[in-house]
Enzyme design. Structure first.
Site, PDB file in Angstrom:
ATOM      1  N   GLY A 212       0.837  -1.188   0.000  1.00  0.00           N
ATOM      2  CA  GLY A 212       0.000   0.000   0.000  1.00  0.00           C
ATOM      3  C   GLY A 212       0.867   1.232   0.000  1.00  0.00           C
ATOM      4  N   SER A 213       0.794   2.059   1.066  1.00  0.00           N
ATOM      5  CA  SER A 213       1.592   3.281   1.062  1.00  0.00           C
ATOM      6  C   SER A 213       1.466   4.044   2.361  1.00  0.00           C
ATOM      7  CB  SER A 213       1.161   4.233  -0.067  1.00  0.00           C
ATOM      8  OG  SER A 213       1.183   3.616  -1.304  1.00  0.00           O
ATOM      9  N   ASN A 214       2.401   4.984   2.552  1.00  0.00           N
ATOM     10  CA  ASN A 214       2.218   6.130   3.424  1.00  0.00           C
ATOM     11  C   ASN A 214       2.116   7.356   2.520  1.00  0.00           C
ATOM     12  OD1 ASN A 214       2.711   4.717   5.951  1.00  0.00           O
ATOM     13  ND2 ASN A 214       4.888   4.736   5.406  1.00  0.00           N
ATOM     14  N   PRO A 234       4.965   4.856  -1.432  1.00  0.00           N
ATOM     15  CA  PRO A 234       4.227   3.643  -1.755  1.00  0.00           C
ATOM     16  C   PRO A 234       4.992   2.395  -1.352  1.00  0.00           C
ATOM     17  CG  PRO A 234       5.162   4.621  -3.729  1.00  0.00           C
ATOM     18  CD  PRO A 234       5.374   5.601  -2.628  1.00  0.00           C
TER      19      PRO A 234
END
Length: 774
Positions: A212-214, A234
């Protein structure tokens, strides 16, 4: 090659980063396709074979794709898609539903540029041994690239169910069961990565939290110079077709965007222009629905809707298969579909079946939207792109501009199922899966919004969104605490805006709060570009910050613990190692590997109460907390970790870089399940065989991929980047691990965005392309 005329210049700066300059969209695509092929032709060629449904013809039916799908199942699904003419039908639509004329020309140019490089180099002289001289390498078409786009858009749903679609058969009577529909994530099926130190099958994880991501957008109230700033981080696989490629695309006076895009797509999907920056994180919303079908009595290939019998649609699909003797044969299968979508193998009995309806089943609009975002210079223009195309398939968007506003929206494609429908139509199932709806009544069909460009999905007016002057942030959590001071509530349940967020998301919000008040040890309050970089690569471990001291107290009080196999294990040295650890996951942080094995061991060990203080909705950022050393599974997990390290010859104070590496380079970071912001999941042997495909599942790696920190100043963007695995999958390329070494050392690349900055690079290399050649 195409008869179009193309002119493009590829300017490569440090670390092989290409800056493509062209006079028009067709030529821009030409230069981009050529540059990408120079670095990664083998990977895209492999994906094209997959999307053409030809893997079995080259490698046999039993081998698998990069995501673990058997070749025959993958080929059956892909050949069925091609025979249905799905992508071709979508291409016939005019914009905004179909591609814009500029995008069409860009895709045609991209394919032509790829083919130009292949023609000039020759299959037998390709620099990557992975596909050098291979019969499956050849020219590609614009349709091949559109198939890549369609595949990317579908990963939140159909992408994870290809085998279930391809192997669905009318069965005899038997108990129904539904296997999990993967939640949204790049290429959907997450390949496993072995736990540190062990490399054993019991420690293989496919936890979605590592992907996913920050993403942070920082507004004028959070930055020292009252500018807009953005952090893109990501978390995607380091192997296969979900890698990101860093590039700058420029048509003077028309387009100038820098950032990164998923392999094989012709646009920048995470990036910035002169006055706007954006990133994406995985949306928690449902992007598909499972429909349970009530089958007609005596006919398992017909179903009943509102009392009327409806026959399933059948499509016969032949697949060429290479036998063990090298000779080809043809295997014929039948695919089954319904008004909702394809029928799945799981749960198909004599009386019921399940069908999947994917909100991206008609979506090529995403590339229109990303191309429009690449020309945007303000949040208002970005929002206009969202409203016009509504094509972002499965991600949130987080953005900021020079005005210093921070913006969040879940503009992804979410099925229009109202809360009332969920109450009325939902059937018992797994709460982590998309709703299972009653397919026997039209009253459970998707609805529509007037402001939606296509029927069946929620329109912009119902999407969770927030604009702030301080910040918006997401770390694979639901939208509820996008900003800790302004919870998002009141949206349709399909967007999944429940209150509790994960440990990594809690850490991200803490990091922002501590930087704003200056309590993180990084200097005066407020974000600057250096402090944003330092926060990103600080390698903090949230579960360790909350529980390490309790773990030390537990093992001090109980110096001998019982492992799962009944062995009594002396854990006193483990206490010393954990006590001396700085709770960070720098590549050389001693004790970090032991904590990871301990923490993951608890997670995989069965029922447990890791935290002494349970989650409290009234304290969403400070609960749960306090490691529960009284829980038997917590104690067993530490004993198991120590036992495993002794067995594998790993020191209890081994740094995390001892057990997670890329091509031998020690890596910082750790698993998302530990509450690490800088997520990395790897093994000691990851990356040893190149970036196209792992030699085995245990060589898999994922996590922080393209990292970008941007400050949008009045005089232009100041940007630092890291492409953690470099620009090339070719293990012989100097750009296979050059940026990995930077990442391991906590260093960044200073982006060259302006023409003057590009020209000033002492390592500048320029390739001028023209077609027809002159």
């Amino acid at each position: 090659m195409s008869g179009h005329g193309y002119t493009a210049r590829i300017r490569r700066t440090e670390y092989g980063i290409p800056h493509i300059l062209a006079p028009d969209h067709a030529s821009l695509g030409y230069g981009y396709g050529y540059a990408f092929a120079q670095d990664n032709l083998c990977q895209l060629a492999d994906e094209i074979v997959t999307l053409r449904g030809e893997r079995s013809a080259y490698w046999g039916a039993a081998a698998t794709t990069a995501d673990g799908t058997p070749n025959l199942a993958s080929d059956t699904y892909q050949q069925g898609l091609r025979r249905a003419g799905t992508v071709q039908r979508l291409l016939h639509r005019p914009a905004p539903l179909g591609p814009t004329p500029e995008l069409r020309r860009m895709v045609e140019g991209y394919a032509a540029g790829y083919n130009r490089y292949l023609h000039d180099t020759g299959v037998d002289r390709l620099p990557d041994p992975t596909c050098q001289g291979k019969p499956w390498v050849g020219p590609i078409s614009a349709l091949d690239i559109w198939n890549v786009v369609y595949d990317v858009n579908g990963v939140a749903a159909t992408g994870g169910m290809k085998e279930a679609i391809a192997t669905a058969r009318p069965p005899g009577a038997g108990p129904a069961s539904v296997k999990g529909l993967p939640k949204a994530g790049p290429r959907a099926v997450v390949a496993p990565g072995a736990s540190p130190g062990a490399g054993s099958a019991d420690q293989v994880s496919s936890r979605r939290s590592d992907l996913g991501s920050n993403g942070w957008a920082l507004g004028r109230e959070a930055t020292a110079d009252r500018t807009g700033m953005l952090l893109a981080n990501p978390h995607l696989p380091w192997i296969g077709n979900s890698r990101l490629y860093q590039v700058q695309l420029t048509i003077p006076g028309v387009l100038d965007v820098a950032g990164a895009g998923i392999y094989g797509t012709p646009v920048v999907e995470i990036g910035h222009t002169a006055k706007l920056a954006w990133t994406h994180t995985t949306s928690y919303a449902d992007h598909a629905s499972l429909y349970r079908l009530r089958l007609a009595p005596g006919d398992p290939t017909s179903y009943v809707v509102d009392g009327k019998t409806v026959p399933m649609t059948r499509r016969t699909v032949p697949v060429t298969v290479r036998g063990a003797d090298g000779r080809p044969s043809t295997t014929v299968r039948t695919l089954y579909s319904t008004r909702y979508g394809p029928v799945l193998a799981d749960g198909w009995t004599a009386t019921e079946a399940y069908a999947l309806r994917d909100a991206s089943a008609d979506n090529l609009r995403s590339m229109n939207e990303w191309l429009a975002m690449g020309t945007s210079q303000s949040l208002a223009e970005l929002q206009r792109a969202h409203r016009t195309y509504q094509g972002i398939p499965w991600t949130y968007t987080i953005a900021t501009d020079t005005g210093g506003s921070a913006y969040f929206i879940d503009s992804s494609l979410v099925p229009h199922v109202t809360d009332a429908q969920l109450e009325r139509c939902s059937l018992p199932g797994d709460g982590d899966l998309p709703a299972v709806l009653d397919g026997s009544t039209a009253g459970c069909d998707w609805g529509s919004d007037k402001d939606a460009v296509v029927p069946g999905v929620f329109g912009p007016g119902q999407q969770p969104k927030l604009t702030r002057a301080d910040y918006v942030a997401n770390s694979n959590n639901n939208p509820y605490l996008t900003n800790a001071g302004a919870p998002l509530t009141g949206y349709p349940k399909m967007f999944r805006t429940s209150a509790q967020i994960g440990s990594r998301a809690q850490l991200g919000l803490r990091m922002i709060a501590e930087r704003r008040d200056g309590t993180d040890g990084l200097g005066a309050p407020g974000f600057t570009l250096p402090t944003l970089q330092a926060a990103m690569l600080g390698n903090r471990n949230h579960t360790a910050e909350l529980g390490r001291d309790d773990a030390v107290a537990m093992c001090r009080a109980h110096p001998v613990l019982t492992a799962t196999d009944g062995t009594e294990v002396d854990v006193r040295a483990a206490c010393d190692a954990l006590a001396a650890w700085n709770t960070r996951d720098d590549a050389d942080s001693k004790g970090a590997a032991l904590w990871q094995a301990f923490r993951v061991g608890v997670t995989l060990g069965g029922p447990h109460q890791w935290w002494r203080v349970a989650y409290d909705p009234a304290q969403p950022l400070t609960t749960p907390r306090g490691l529960n050393g009284d829980d038997p599974q917590v104690r067993r997990a530490l004993a198991d970790a120590v036992q495993r390290f002794h067995r594998d010859g790993i020191a209890l104070d081994a740094p995390i870089g001892r057990v997670q590496r890329w091509a031998g380079i020690p890596l910082p970071g750790c698993w998302g399940a530990e509450g690490c912001f800088n997520v990395v999941a790897a093994t000691p042997t990851s990356g040893g065989s190149g970036g196209t495909a792992p030699a085995s599942p245990r060589d898999y790696a994922a996590g922080s991929s393209f990292v970008m920190a941007v400050e949008l100043t009045a005089t232009g963007p100041r940007t630092r980047t890291l492409l953690t695995y470099g620009e090339s999958v070719n293990p012989r390329s100097p750009h296979y691990t050059d940026q990995t070494r930077l990442f391991a050392a906590g260093k960044w690349v200073t982006e060259r965005f302006t023409e003057a900055e590009i020209a000033a690079d002492p390592q500048l290399r320029v390739t001028t392309l023209r077609h027809p050649q002159s």
